[in-house]
Design an enzyme around this catalytic site. Sequence first.
Site, PDB file in Angstrom:
ATOM      1  N   TYR A 129      68.906  46.082  46.596  1.00 33.66           N
ATOM      2  CA  TYR A 129      68.575  44.665  46.582  1.00 33.66           C
ATOM      3  C   TYR A 129      67.963  44.273  45.242  1.00 33.66           C
ATOM      4  O   TYR A 129      67.076  44.958  44.729  1.00 33.66           O
ATOM      5  CB  TYR A 129      67.606  44.304  47.712  1.00 33.66           C
ATOM      6  CG  TYR A 129      67.313  42.817  47.737  1.00 33.66           C
ATOM      7  CD1 TYR A 129      68.327  41.914  48.029  1.00 33.66           C
ATOM      8  CD2 TYR A 129      66.060  42.317  47.410  1.00 33.66           C
ATOM      9  CE1 TYR A 129      68.101  40.547  48.011  1.00 33.66           C
ATOM     10  CE2 TYR A 129      65.816  40.949  47.388  1.00 33.66           C
ATOM     11  CZ  TYR A 129      66.849  40.069  47.685  1.00 33.66           C
ATOM     12  OH  TYR A 129      66.621  38.721  47.661  1.00 33.66           O
ATOM     13  N   GLN A 193      67.921  38.622  54.930  1.00 32.56           N
ATOM     14  CA  GLN A 193      69.283  38.736  55.454  1.00 32.56           C
ATOM     15  C   GLN A 193      70.089  39.793  54.715  1.00 32.56           C
ATOM     16  O   GLN A 193      70.987  40.414  55.292  1.00 32.56           O
ATOM     17  CB  GLN A 193      69.994  37.377  55.433  1.00 32.56           C
ATOM     18  CG  GLN A 193      70.027  36.665  54.107  1.00 32.56           C
ATOM     19  CD  GLN A 193      68.851  35.709  53.902  1.00 32.56           C
ATOM     20  OE1 GLN A 193      67.752  35.963  54.364  1.00 32.56           O
ATOM     21  NE2 GLN A 193      69.101  34.610  53.204  1.00 32.56           N
ATOM     22  N   ASN A 225      60.203  39.833  47.867  1.00 32.96           N
ATOM     23  CA  ASN A 225      58.983  39.158  48.295  1.00 32.96           C
ATOM     24  C   ASN A 225      58.492  39.713  49.632  1.00 32.96           C
ATOM     25  O   ASN A 225      59.023  40.708  50.146  1.00 32.96           O
ATOM     26  CB  ASN A 225      59.217  37.640  48.368  1.00 32.96           C
ATOM     27  CG  ASN A 225      60.287  37.261  49.382  1.00 32.96           C
ATOM     28  OD1 ASN A 225      60.630  38.026  50.283  1.00 32.96           O
ATOM     29  ND2 ASN A 225      60.826  36.067  49.238  1.00 32.96           N
ATOM     30  N   THR A 248      53.525  42.531  42.144  1.00 30.48           N
ATOM     31  CA  THR A 248      53.297  43.475  41.062  1.00 30.48           C
ATOM     32  C   THR A 248      51.824  43.525  40.680  1.00 30.48           C
ATOM     33  O   THR A 248      51.058  42.592  40.932  1.00 30.48           O
ATOM     34  CB  THR A 248      54.148  43.116  39.835  1.00 30.48           C
ATOM     35  OG1 THR A 248      54.083  44.184  38.878  1.00 30.48           O
ATOM     36  CG2 THR A 248      53.673  41.826  39.192  1.00 30.48           C
ATOM     37  N   GLN A 270      52.149  40.692  33.402  1.00 26.37           N
ATOM     38  CA  GLN A 270      52.394  40.942  34.821  1.00 26.37           C
ATOM     39  C   GLN A 270      52.049  39.727  35.670  1.00 26.37           C
ATOM     40  O   GLN A 270      52.672  39.477  36.707  1.00 26.37           O
ATOM     41  CB  GLN A 270      51.608  42.169  35.280  1.00 26.37           C
ATOM     42  CG  GLN A 270      52.053  43.469  34.635  1.00 26.37           C
ATOM     43  CD  GLN A 270      53.553  43.711  34.790  1.00 26.37           C
ATOM     44  OE1 GLN A 270      54.063  43.868  35.896  1.00 26.37           O
ATOM     45  NE2 GLN A 270      54.277  43.720  33.674  1.00 26.37           N
ATOM     46  N   HIS A 273      54.814  37.210  36.766  1.00 26.82           N
ATOM     47  CA  HIS A 273      55.792  37.518  37.808  1.00 26.82           C
ATOM     48  C   HIS A 273      55.620  36.637  39.038  1.00 26.82           C
ATOM     49  O   HIS A 273      56.603  36.195  39.637  1.00 26.82           O
ATOM     50  CB  HIS A 273      55.655  38.982  38.252  1.00 26.82           C
ATOM     51  CG  HIS A 273      56.411  39.953  37.413  1.00 26.82           C
ATOM     52  ND1 HIS A 273      57.775  40.082  37.466  1.00 26.82           N
ATOM     53  CD2 HIS A 273      55.985  40.874  36.520  1.00 26.82           C
ATOM     54  CE1 HIS A 273      58.167  41.029  36.621  1.00 26.82           C
ATOM     55  NE2 HIS A 273      57.096  41.525  36.040  1.00 26.82           N
ATOM     56  N   GLU A 339      50.150  50.128  40.584  1.00 30.80           N
ATOM     57  CA  GLU A 339      51.578  50.244  40.301  1.00 30.80           C
ATOM     58  C   GLU A 339      51.778  50.632  38.834  1.00 30.80           C
ATOM     59  O   GLU A 339      52.495  51.580  38.519  1.00 30.80           O
ATOM     60  CB  GLU A 339      52.261  48.913  40.599  1.00 30.80           C
ATOM     61  CG  GLU A 339      53.742  48.884  40.266  1.00 30.80           C
ATOM     62  CD  GLU A 339      54.341  47.491  40.376  1.00 30.80           C
ATOM     63  OE1 GLU A 339      55.580  47.398  40.455  1.00 30.80           O
ATOM     64  OE2 GLU A 339      53.580  46.496  40.363  1.00 30.80           O
ATOM     65  N   HIS A 340      51.157  49.879  37.926  1.00 26.61           N
ATOM     66  CA  HIS A 340      51.187  50.177  36.494  1.00 26.61           C
ATOM     67  C   HIS A 340      49.755  50.407  36.021  1.00 26.61           C
ATOM     68  O   HIS A 340      48.905  49.548  36.227  1.00 26.61           O
ATOM     69  CB  HIS A 340      51.757  49.005  35.690  1.00 26.61           C
ATOM     70  CG  HIS A 340      53.065  48.473  36.193  1.00 26.61           C
ATOM     71  ND1 HIS A 340      53.153  47.349  37.000  1.00 26.61           N
ATOM     72  CD2 HIS A 340      54.336  48.896  35.987  1.00 26.61           C
ATOM     73  CE1 HIS A 340      54.426  47.114  37.265  1.00 26.61           C
ATOM     74  NE2 HIS A 340      55.167  48.030  36.667  1.00 26.61           N
ATOM     75  N   ASP A 373      59.125  48.293  31.950  1.00 26.48           N
ATOM     76  CA  ASP A 373      59.927  47.341  32.709  1.00 26.48           C
ATOM     77  C   ASP A 373      61.377  47.347  32.245  1.00 26.48           C
ATOM     78  O   ASP A 373      62.283  47.046  33.026  1.00 26.48           O
ATOM     79  CB  ASP A 373      59.361  45.922  32.544  1.00 26.48           C
ATOM     80  CG  ASP A 373      58.127  45.682  33.398  1.00 26.48           C
ATOM     81  OD1 ASP A 373      57.903  46.461  34.345  1.00 26.48           O
ATOM     82  OD2 ASP A 373      57.388  44.724  33.111  1.00 26.48           O
ATOM     83  N   GLU A 427      54.538  80.213  73.644  1.00 24.33           N
ATOM     84  CA  GLU A 427      54.677  78.763  73.687  1.00 24.33           C
ATOM     85  C   GLU A 427      55.240  78.263  75.010  1.00 24.33           C
ATOM     86  O   GLU A 427      55.439  77.055  75.194  1.00 24.33           O
ATOM     87  CB  GLU A 427      55.565  78.292  72.529  1.00 24.33           C
ATOM     88  CG  GLU A 427      54.904  78.483  71.163  1.00 24.33           C
ATOM     89  CD  GLU A 427      55.679  77.810  70.028  1.00 24.33           C
ATOM     90  OE1 GLU A 427      56.818  77.348  70.267  1.00 24.33           O
ATOM     91  OE2 GLU A 427      55.131  77.739  68.918  1.00 24.33           O
ATOM     92  N   HIS A 432      64.072  80.347  74.575  1.00 26.61           N
ATOM     93  CA  HIS A 432      64.226  80.620  73.143  1.00 26.61           C
ATOM     94  C   HIS A 432      64.359  82.129  72.909  1.00 26.61           C
ATOM     95  O   HIS A 432      65.199  82.570  72.118  1.00 26.61           O
ATOM     96  CB  HIS A 432      63.015  80.087  72.368  1.00 26.61           C
ATOM     97  CG  HIS A 432      63.035  78.602  72.141  1.00 26.61           C
ATOM     98  ND1 HIS A 432      63.038  77.701  73.154  1.00 26.61           N
ATOM     99  CD2 HIS A 432      63.057  77.874  70.982  1.00 26.61           C
ATOM    100  CE1 HIS A 432      63.046  76.475  72.652  1.00 26.61           C
ATOM    101  NE2 HIS A 432      63.067  76.556  71.333  1.00 26.61           N
TER     102      HIS A 432
END
Length: 440
Positions: A129, A193, A225, A248, A270, A273, A339-340, A373, A427, A432
């Site tokens: 995506y 979607q 998002n 971000t 940043q 964004h 993140e960064h 980036d 067990e 087994h």
Amino acid sequence: MISRIDLRGRTLSRRELLAELPRAEVDVEHAGAAVAPILDDVRTRGAAALRDLAERFDGVRPALLRVPAQTLQDAVAELEPTVRAALEETILRVRRVHAAQRPTDFTVDVAPGAQVRQRWVPVRRVGLYVPGGLAVYPSSVIMNVVAAQEAGVGSLAVASPPQRDRGGLPDVTVLATCALLGVDEVYAVGGAQAVAMFAYGAAGQTDEDGATLCEPVDVVTGPGNVYVAAAKRLVRGVVGIDSEAGPTEIAVLADETADPVHVAADLISQAEHDPLAASVLVTPSVELAGAVEAKLVDLAATTLHRARVATALGGTQSAIVLVDDLDAGLAVVDAYGAEHLEIQARGAAELAERVTSAGAIFVGPYSPVSLGDYMAGSNHVLPTGGCAHFTSGLGVHSFVRAVQVIEYDADALATVADRIVALADAEGLPAHGDAVRARF
């Protein structure tokens, strides 16, 4: 424009420190309630639902949900030469780094006649995506596609929102980037979607769609998002996901040697964004803090997205955090798990080696987040919201699975047969043990 948090002279537990740190408020659970009907609609009605949802959310009803191959090639022809050169250089560098990430198979001879092998197997098909709301991200196409290609994934599909000013097609640079990477399965589908289409597949509606518009995938990756994050949370288990990427964030650990212009520019980079983007400076230098505050005011006033930047910098998710020294600063950035993370301080490389929680670390004054980036070669799809404490950014590892192969001969099994029976009995699973006894 940006708040201060003063931690000097305070001894805080991990729990107390986490409570003090700024963080964006992202209500994924609330978004999930809005997203669930969308997922059900796409699962039930396929392409018909996708067109209705595009009209509702994107303001355009795409005639063709799958972008024609010729349109992809035409998009390449529309690229400005400088942009094409930049994209091609980015692809080259990202591919070079990700080729080195490929894990290797191994074989272990546990005992005579007893062998365990491990193979790394790519997933069959992935859905990637690429957002297209406040900004468009051809760079994200590269990060997602190259990592999957280097993992050996055989089937790749990309989805990006239809644009009203393009008659329902995704952004032209996004399409061109897909073509440069050899991806010919691209959909004009956005938001939750798109995640639903990838997770469940989608039946066609028109002759152009065919009986099946899109086959389901095994893994869905890519940023988005809060609604995309909520959709990924809801389909996890049906498919694999990379992460629930939130807004971000950048944290800068800096001392008095840092250039306040560099620091302020990076915080703003940043903040542009998203209004929820987080920009955090951690420093023991009151002088640097003051200088950065002043530069933020100056630089934010002249940047293109000044309103968005002002909102992000003024939000509760952004702050300047004052600490006693760099050791205390390391504790703060490790607790934050950015993140960064940029380190602009004396001994930056050594400090970077001590960091345990960050999506990516940028060392020194000439390694800004903007480099990562686009063209560092690293991947910019990274964990947010503190998820760096337990997960990694996108890479080849996101698209492969470890399959263990066990091969014992009769003598090797006989050697451990009695012990297997003993454990099975302990067990309460005697069948087994019987499965081993049946062979002798």
